[in-house]
Design a protein around this motif. Sequence first.
Motif, PDB file in Angstrom:
ATOM      1  N   ALA A 136      -1.198  -3.245  -2.588  1.00  0.00           N
ATOM      2  CA  ALA A 136      -2.060  -2.082  -2.770  1.00  0.00           C
ATOM      3  C   ALA A 136      -3.392  -2.274  -2.059  1.00  0.00           C
ATOM      4  O   ALA A 136      -3.907  -1.349  -1.413  1.00  0.00           O
TER       5      ALA A 136
ATOM      6  N   GLY B 278       3.661  -0.770   3.237  1.00  0.00           N
ATOM      7  CA  GLY B 278       3.399   0.619   3.569  1.00  0.00           C
ATOM      8  C   GLY B 278       3.892   1.094   4.916  1.00  0.00           C
ATOM      9  O   GLY B 278       3.430   2.128   5.410  1.00  0.00           O
TER      10      GLY B 278
ATOM     11  N   ASN C 271      -2.822  -2.061   1.739  1.00  0.00           N
ATOM     12  CA  ASN C 271      -2.527  -0.699   2.171  1.00  0.00           C
ATOM     13  C   ASN C 271      -3.755   0.206   2.083  1.00  0.00           C
ATOM     14  O   ASN C 271      -3.947   1.093   2.929  1.00  0.00           O
TER      15      ASN C 271
ATOM     16  N   GLY D 171       2.091   5.435  -2.397  1.00  0.00           N
ATOM     17  CA  GLY D 171       2.934   4.249  -2.339  1.00  0.00           C
ATOM     18  C   GLY D 171       2.866   3.492  -3.653  1.00  0.00           C
ATOM     19  O   GLY D 171       1.784   3.342  -4.239  1.00  0.00           O
TER      20      GLY D 171
ATOM     21  N   CYS E 193       6.912   0.283  -1.939  1.00  0.00           N
ATOM     22  CA  CYS E 193       6.430   0.522  -0.570  1.00  0.00           C
ATOM     23  C   CYS E 193       6.090  -0.742   0.194  1.00  0.00           C
ATOM     24  O   CYS E 193       5.980  -0.706   1.427  1.00  0.00           O
TER      25      CYS E 193
ATOM     26  N   THR F 263       5.432   4.464   4.309  1.00  0.00           N
ATOM     27  CA  THR F 263       4.426   5.369   3.751  1.00  0.00           C
ATOM     28  C   THR F 263       3.524   5.916   4.843  1.00  0.00           C
ATOM     29  O   THR F 263       3.318   7.128   4.963  1.00  0.00           O
TER      30      THR F 263
ATOM     31  N   PHE G 248      -2.347   4.378  -3.269  1.00  0.00           N
ATOM     32  CA  PHE G 248      -1.432   3.276  -3.551  1.00  0.00           C
ATOM     33  C   PHE G 248      -1.629   2.824  -4.996  1.00  0.00           C
ATOM     34  O   PHE G 248      -2.756   2.590  -5.448  1.00  0.00           O
TER      35      PHE G 248
END
Length: 402
Positions: free
Chosen positions: A231, A201, A234, A223, A198, A204, A247
Amino acid sequence: MRSAILDPDRLVTAVASGRQRGTTPPWRRVEIRYVELKAGRHLQITTYDATQAFTANHPVGGPALIAALDELLDLPLARWVVTTSTERTTVEAKTPHTALVTTEAIESDGEGASGGASPAAASHDRAKERLLPESDPVFVALGISDRDGRLKPSRTAKYRQVEEFLRQLDAAISEALGSGRLRTPTTEEPLRIVDLGCGNGYLTFAAQRYLASVRELPVVVTGVDVKEQSASHNAAVAEQLGVDARFVVGTIDGVELDQAPDVVLALHACDTATDDALARAVAWEAPLVLAAPCCHHDIAAQLRRAPTPSPYAMLTRHGILRERLADTLTDGIRASLLRISGYKVDVVQFVESRHTPRNTLLRAVRTGGAVGAMKGGSVRKEYDELVSTWGVRPKLADLLGL
C-alpha cells in the motif's frame, strides 16, 4: 505520417488514440494496416467508438483511400503511432499548435525484402499493437521499463501479462457497456474498479491509465492487498504519476469498501484467494468480474485423498496429470458456481504459456438473479454430479453457501 501510411511496402500498422484537449473526435481509436483480399491489396481502416468497431477496406491507389486517410489525419486525435518496416514514429499533441515527435529504429530480423516475407505483409502472426506502449510512464514508474522507456528484459513476462489482461478488460468493458450490463460512467459517478490482491499495483495502475487516458472513461480504482508495504509503495507511485488511486490494507475476504465496485479484478491470487475474490464479487453483485487464477492446491490435495472414480484412475496416477486435472476441475467448478450465482461465464487463455503457465482467465458478466440454484436446476444438477463424482468440496461453494 501520410506518406508512410500510403506506402504498402513499408507500413506495418498505424494507430491513433485519445483526443486533443477541448475536442470530441468521432472515434476513440483508429487502426490502419494493409490486408490481402481476393480483389488485391487493400488499406484496412478500423475505427472504434465507445462500444463497437467499424472496418472499411479501400483498394490501394484508389481515391477513396486517400480521402478516407486525409479525413482521419484531420481529426483532433491526441496520439499517432506509425510503425514501418524500419522505424516507429510517435506523434503526441501537446497543445493545438505543438506536438512531441519521437522516432526509433526497428532492428531487422533477417527477413523482409531481402530474405522472406515483407514486414508489411498482412499476417496474423504480426505482433499486436500495444494498448499501452512499453514507454508509458506507468511502466517506467513501476520499474517494468527503464528511465528511457525501454522494456527491461527481466520484466518482459510481467509486461505481457498485464498487457493481455488489459486487452481482455478492454473488450469485456466494451461488451458489457454495449449490452447494458455495465452502467455508463459519468464524471459524477465514475466506474468503480477494485483490484483484489493487487500486490505492487501493476494491473491497478495499467487499468487506470488505459481506461482513463486512452478510452477516456471516468474511473476510480482501488487496490487491496494484505501487505502494508504494498500500500505504501503504491501510494507513492500514484503520487508520482499524479493519478487518483486508492490502496487499502486488508484481506480479500475481509475488506470493506465505501461503495460496491462495478468491476472486480484479480490477477494471480494464489489458490483459494481466487475463491475469496470471486465470492466478494458475487456478494457485491459486481456487473463484471475478471480473474486469472494462480495455483490450485486445495482441489489437488482433495484429489490425492479421495478415491478416484472409475474409469479415471489413469488421470490421477501420475502427479503431473493429477495437477493438470486439478487445475481444470477447479476452474470448471468455479465457472459453474458463478453461473449458478447469476453470471454468464467464459473461460479463456489470456496470455501465451511461455509468459506464464497460469494463463487461464475467468470472465464473468452478471445477467441477473441466481440461475439454476435450486436443487433441480440443470446448472446446479450438473455441478452436484461433478463434485459428487470426484468427491471434492470446493472452497468457493462454502463461501457462497451452495
